[in-house]
Design a protein around this motif. Structure first.
Motif, short mmCIF file in Angstrom:
data_model
loop_
_atom_site.label_atom_id
_atom_site.label_comp_id
_atom_site.label_asym_id
_atom_site.label_seq_id
_atom_site.Cartn_x
_atom_site.Cartn_y
_atom_site.Cartn_z
N GLU A 128 30.85 59.47 19.64
CA GLU A 128 32.03 59.36 18.77
C GLU A 128 33.30 59.29 19.60
O GLU A 128 34.23 58.53 19.28
N LYS A 129 33.37 60.07 20.68
CA LYS A 129 34.56 60.06 21.53
C LYS A 129 34.67 58.77 22.33
O LYS A 129 35.77 58.32 22.65
N ASN A 130 33.52 58.17 22.67
CA ASN A 130 33.51 56.92 23.43
C ASN A 130 33.68 55.71 22.53
O ASN A 130 34.11 54.65 22.98
N SER A 131 33.31 55.84 21.24
CA SER A 131 33.29 54.68 20.36
C SER A 131 33.83 55.04 18.99
O SER A 131 35.00 55.37 18.85
N THR A 132 32.96 54.97 17.96
CA THR A 132 33.37 55.28 16.59
C THR A 132 32.35 56.20 15.93
O THR A 132 31.22 56.36 16.42
N THR A 133 32.75 56.79 14.81
CA THR A 133 31.84 57.66 14.06
C THR A 133 30.63 56.87 13.57
O THR A 133 29.50 57.36 13.60
N LYS A 134 30.88 55.65 13.10
CA LYS A 134 29.79 54.82 12.59
C LYS A 134 28.74 54.58 13.67
O LYS A 134 27.53 54.69 13.42
N ARG A 135 29.19 54.24 14.88
CA ARG A 135 28.24 54.02 15.97
C ARG A 135 27.53 55.31 16.37
O ARG A 135 26.36 55.30 16.72
N ALA A 136 28.26 56.41 16.31
CA ALA A 136 27.65 57.70 16.64
C ALA A 136 26.51 58.01 15.68
O ALA A 136 25.46 58.50 16.08
N ILE A 137 26.72 57.71 14.40
CA ILE A 137 25.68 57.94 13.39
C ILE A 137 24.45 57.09 13.68
O ILE A 137 23.32 57.58 13.71
N ILE A 138 24.68 55.80 13.89
CA ILE A 138 23.56 54.87 14.10
C ILE A 138 22.82 55.15 15.40
O ILE A 138 21.59 55.27 15.42
N ILE A 139 23.57 55.28 16.50
CA ILE A 139 22.94 55.44 17.81
C ILE A 139 22.21 56.77 17.91
O ILE A 139 21.09 56.84 18.42
N SER A 140 22.84 57.85 17.44
CA SER A 140 22.17 59.15 17.52
C SER A 140 20.91 59.18 16.66
O SER A 140 19.89 59.76 17.04
#
Length: 239
Positions: A128-140
């Motif tokens: 999330e700190k490196n990118s966006t919340t949306k990407r954090a949700i998908i990648i994690s």
């Protein structure tokens, strides 16, 4: 936090996940060699849990009460409770004794805490700190799912493994959405421990287990859609 430090945090999160996977496989192997089964893995992971708590602030793991009052209604968590207990529809595993139940309970409490702290705490926040919340949700969520590929070492067939990965991705994204909305892993820790415990102490018949995959996937996807559309921050998480 600057970009270089953000990437360092991400590398550390991935390193913790790698150490966890290694420890699980070491514990399983020692358990097989000594005849002590999952007890060894459980004890190792309890120790690992203590290390995580000693080396991180609780806010860095998102181990706190949920922030959002919108989720105070009991009905909102009913789908999560159904998912946590759905395995009980196939009945108990007849071969398990009291000691087995206690070991499984200890192991799954540790696993539930560790995996939520690593995937929905450290990794989620780092992405999330490196990118966006949306990407954090998908990648994690996807990383959590594919992390189950280590079960090849436990004798799972390719079909069983693919099914498990699909379910883990769906559940992983669901739990990541909950974290994005509540800024807390606490509901996920409780759910994760109950879900894994239920799946371990209930019937291990392959056909019965396969029957549960569809409702688990359907509930996870529908519940994820509901959560994503109840953003109180105006953040678009899907679409």
């Amino acid at each position: 936090m600057n970009e270089g430090k953000d990437k360092t945090v991400l590398r550390r999160a991935l390193l913790w996940i790698f150490v966890y996977i290694v420890l699980v496989n070491i514990g399983d192997e020692i358990g097989r060699q000594t005849g002590m089964g999952s007890l060894i893995t459980a004890l190792i992971l309890v120790g690992f849990s203590v290390v995580l708590l000693k080396t991180h602030h609780l806010q860095d793991l998102l181990l706190r009460l949920p922030e959002r009052n919108i989720y105070a209604s009991v009905w909102f968590f009913i789908p999560l409770l159904v998912l946590a207990l759905i395995h009980w529809f196939v009945g108990l595993e007849a071969t398990l004794g009291l000691s087995d139940f206690l070991v499984v309970a200890l192991l799954m409490m540790a696993v539930g805490f560790i995996e939520e702290a690593l995937f929905r705490g450290l990794l989620f926040l780092a992405i999330e700190k490196n990118s966006t919340t949306k990407r954090a949700i998908i990648i994690s969520g996807v990383t959590f799912g594919f992390g189950h590929i280590v079960n090849l070492l436990r004798g799972y067939s390719s079909t069983e493994l693919l099914s498990q990965i699909a379910v883990a991705i769906a559940v992983g994204i669901l739990l990541a959405l909950l974290v994005a909305k509540t800024r807390s892993i606490t509901p996920g820790v409780i759910f994760h421990a109950l879900f894994n415990f239920s799946g371990t102490v209930t019937s291990q018949d392959a056909e019965l287990q396969a029957m549960l995959l569809v409702p688990i996937l359907v509930i996870s996807v529908l519940y994820s859609i509901i959560i994503s559309r109840k953003s109180s921050k105006g953040v678009v998480l899907v679409g």
